[in-house]
Design a protein around this motif. Structure first.
Motif, PDB file in Angstrom:
ATOM      1  N   ALA A   1      30.867  34.777 106.881  1.00 60.53           N
ATOM      2  CA  ALA A   1      29.609  34.709 107.624  1.00 60.53           C
ATOM      3  C   ALA A   1      29.331  36.013 108.370  1.00 60.53           C
ATOM      4  CB  ALA A   1      29.636  33.533 108.600  1.00 60.53           C
ATOM      5  N   VAL A   2      30.369  36.569 108.974  1.00 60.34           N
ATOM      6  CA  VAL A   2      30.204  37.827 109.707  1.00 60.34           C
ATOM      7  C   VAL A   2      29.805  38.948 108.750  1.00 60.34           C
ATOM      8  CG1 VAL A   2      31.436  39.598 111.024  1.00 60.34           C
ATOM      9  CG2 VAL A   2      31.713  37.178 111.603  1.00 60.34           C
ATOM     10  N   ARG A   3      30.434  38.989 107.590  1.00 59.82           N
ATOM     11  CA  ARG A   3      30.064  40.017 106.609  1.00 59.82           C
ATOM     12  C   ARG A   3      28.632  39.825 106.117  1.00 59.82           C
ATOM     13  NH1 ARG A   3      35.436  39.132 105.704  1.00 59.82           N
ATOM     14  NH2 ARG A   3      35.136  37.617 104.037  1.00 59.82           N
ATOM     15  N   GLN A   4      28.199  38.590 105.973  1.00 57.54           N
ATOM     16  CA  GLN A   4      26.804  38.332 105.603  1.00 57.54           C
ATOM     17  C   GLN A   4      25.857  38.835 106.693  1.00 57.54           C
ATOM     18  OE1 GLN A   4      26.489  34.111 104.991  1.00 57.54           O
ATOM     19  NE2 GLN A   4      27.255  34.196 102.906  1.00 57.54           N
ATOM     20  N   ALA A   5      26.201  38.559 107.948  1.00 60.87           N
ATOM     21  CA  ALA A   5      25.349  38.990 109.065  1.00 60.87           C
ATOM     22  C   ALA A   5      25.214  40.511 109.093  1.00 60.87           C
ATOM     23  CB  ALA A   5      25.928  38.481 110.390  1.00 60.87           C
ATOM     24  N   TYR A   6      26.317  41.208 108.883  1.00 58.12           N
ATOM     25  CA  TYR A   6      26.256  42.670 108.856  1.00 58.12           C
ATOM     26  C   TYR A   6      25.497  43.170 107.623  1.00 58.12           C
ATOM     27  CZ  TYR A   6      29.046  43.682 112.944  1.00 58.12           C
ATOM     28  OH  TYR A   6      29.478  43.809 114.232  1.00 58.12           O
ATOM     29  N   ALA A   7      25.638  42.502 106.489  1.00 61.37           N
ATOM     30  CA  ALA A   7      24.901  42.905 105.293  1.00 61.37           C
ATOM     31  C   ALA A   7      23.400  42.732 105.494  1.00 61.37           C
ATOM     32  CB  ALA A   7      25.376  42.094 104.085  1.00 61.37           C
ATOM     33  N   LEU A   8      23.028  41.722 106.278  1.00 58.89           N
ATOM     34  CA  LEU A   8      21.617  41.502 106.603  1.00 58.89           C
ATOM     35  C   LEU A   8      21.144  42.381 107.757  1.00 58.89           C
ATOM     36  CD1 LEU A   8      21.665  37.618 106.325  1.00 58.89           C
ATOM     37  CD2 LEU A   8      20.311  39.166 104.890  1.00 58.89           C
ATOM     38  N   GLN A   9      22.054  43.161 108.302  1.00 60.81           N
ATOM     39  CA  GLN A   9      21.791  44.062 109.432  1.00 60.81           C
ATOM     40  C   GLN A   9      21.254  43.299 110.643  1.00 60.81           C
ATOM     41  OE1 GLN A   9      19.347  47.265 107.919  1.00 60.81           O
ATOM     42  NE2 GLN A   9      21.115  48.234 106.966  1.00 60.81           N
ATOM     43  N   LEU A  10      21.851  42.146 110.903  1.00 63.09           N
ATOM     44  CA  LEU A  10      21.444  41.355 112.063  1.00 63.09           C
ATOM     45  C   LEU A  10      21.957  41.958 113.365  1.00 63.09           C
ATOM     46  CD1 LEU A  10      21.949  37.696 110.793  1.00 63.09           C
ATOM     47  CD2 LEU A  10      19.929  39.151 110.665  1.00 63.09           C
ATOM     48  N   ASN A  11      22.892  42.887 113.261  1.00 64.95           N
ATOM     49  CA  ASN A  11      23.461  43.524 114.451  1.00 64.95           C
ATOM     50  C   ASN A  11      22.588  44.642 114.998  1.00 64.95           C
ATOM     51  OD1 ASN A  11      24.207  44.829 111.992  1.00 64.95           O
ATOM     52  ND2 ASN A  11      25.608  46.121 113.156  1.00 64.95           N
ATOM     53  N   VAL A  12      21.482  44.952 114.324  1.00 65.26           N
ATOM     54  CA  VAL A  12      20.535  45.954 114.826  1.00 65.26           C
ATOM     55  C   VAL A  12      19.138  45.346 114.832  1.00 65.26           C
ATOM     56  CG1 VAL A  12      21.850  47.970 114.076  1.00 65.26           C
ATOM     57  CG2 VAL A  12      20.205  46.950 112.532  1.00 65.26           C
ATOM     58  N   GLU A  13      18.348  45.772 115.777  1.00 69.20           N
ATOM     59  CA  GLU A  13      16.981  45.263 115.876  1.00 69.20           C
ATOM     60  C   GLU A  13      16.155  45.773 114.702  1.00 69.20           C
ATOM     61  OE1 GLU A  13      14.241  42.872 117.294  1.00 69.20           O
ATOM     62  OE2 GLU A  13      16.069  43.172 118.448  1.00 69.20           O
ATOM     63  N   SER A  14      15.410  44.895 114.098  1.00 69.80           N
ATOM     64  CA  SER A  14      14.567  45.271 112.959  1.00 69.80           C
ATOM     65  C   SER A  14      13.382  46.101 113.445  1.00 69.80           C
ATOM     66  CB  SER A  14      14.060  44.023 112.249  1.00 69.80           C
ATOM     67  OG  SER A  14      13.146  44.387 111.245  1.00 69.80           O
ATOM     68  N   THR A  15      13.033  47.110 112.667  1.00 70.30           N
ATOM     69  CA  THR A  15      11.878  47.946 112.991  1.00 70.30           C
ATOM     70  C   THR A  15      10.673  47.581 112.122  1.00 70.30           C
ATOM     71  OG1 THR A  15      12.651  49.622 111.443  1.00 70.30           O
ATOM     72  CG2 THR A  15      13.301  49.883 113.754  1.00 70.30           C
ATOM     73  N   ASP A  16      10.767  46.488 111.404  1.00 76.53           N
ATOM     74  CA  ASP A  16       9.680  46.046 110.529  1.00 76.53           C
ATOM     75  C   ASP A  16       8.500  45.573 111.388  1.00 76.53           C
ATOM     76  OD1 ASP A  16       7.996  44.990 108.635  1.00 76.53           O
ATOM     77  OD2 ASP A  16       9.413  43.503 107.887  1.00 76.53           O
ATOM     78  N   PRO A  17       7.375  46.273 111.333  1.00 77.48           N
ATOM     79  CA  PRO A  17       6.234  45.881 112.168  1.00 77.48           C
ATOM     80  C   PRO A  17       5.595  44.567 111.715  1.00 77.48           C
ATOM     81  CG  PRO A  17       5.616  47.682 110.710  1.00 77.48           C
ATOM     82  CD  PRO A  17       7.084  47.443 110.516  1.00 77.48           C
ATOM     83  N   ASN A  18       5.861  44.140 110.496  1.00 85.86           N
ATOM     84  CA  ASN A  18       5.278  42.896 109.991  1.00 85.86           C
ATOM     85  C   ASN A  18       6.082  41.660 110.377  1.00 85.86           C
ATOM     86  OD1 ASN A  18       3.210  44.337 108.664  1.00 85.86           O
ATOM     87  ND2 ASN A  18       4.586  44.749 106.962  1.00 85.86           N
ATOM     88  N   MET A  19       7.244  41.859 110.984  1.00 81.61           N
ATOM     89  CA  MET A  19       8.091  40.736 111.348  1.00 81.61           C
ATOM     90  C   MET A  19       7.556  40.080 112.621  1.00 81.61           C
ATOM     91  SD  MET A  19      12.222  40.652 111.785  1.00 81.61           S
ATOM     92  CE  MET A  19      12.462  41.265 110.140  1.00 81.61           C
TER      93      MET A  19
END
Length: 108
Positions: A43-61
């Protein structure tokens, strides 16, 4: 088309991570400690692969999507950092308070 477990794990997805965290809670309730530790690592590796540990810069989110990402990462963090019967120190996740994501949140 039938999806297998392997198919769902090949490309990390938020839904897969959410389901993985539910499996961890179920296994904990059944006292399957070895299984919990193994699945938590995944689960932790999945979270890091999804880059959940950094704030998303996607303006559409949307705010809800950003908050969902934060909560999934916090769920992983809390599961890893909580005391265990063996009281072992884990290195799966470094302390999150040192990353910019959490510093930004605490300053507001």
């Amino acid at each position: 088309m039938v999806l297998t477990l392997q198919d769902s794990l090949d490309v990390p997805q938020l839904a897969t991570l959410s389901a993985t965290l539910l499996v961890i809670q179920f296994d904990e309730a059944k006292s399957r400690r070895a299984s919990v530790w193994t699945i938590l690592g995944m689960a932790v590796r999945q979270a890091y692969a999804l880059q959940l540990n950094v704030e998303s810069t996607d303006p559409n989110m949307t705010w809800a999507e950003r908050e969902g990402r934060r909560r999934l990462m916090w769920a992983c963090y809390c599961l890893v950092r909580r005391p265990t019967p063996q009281d072992r120190e884990t290195a799966l996740i470094p302390p999150l308070c040192r990353t910019s994501l959490w510093e930004e949140e605490s300053s507001t």
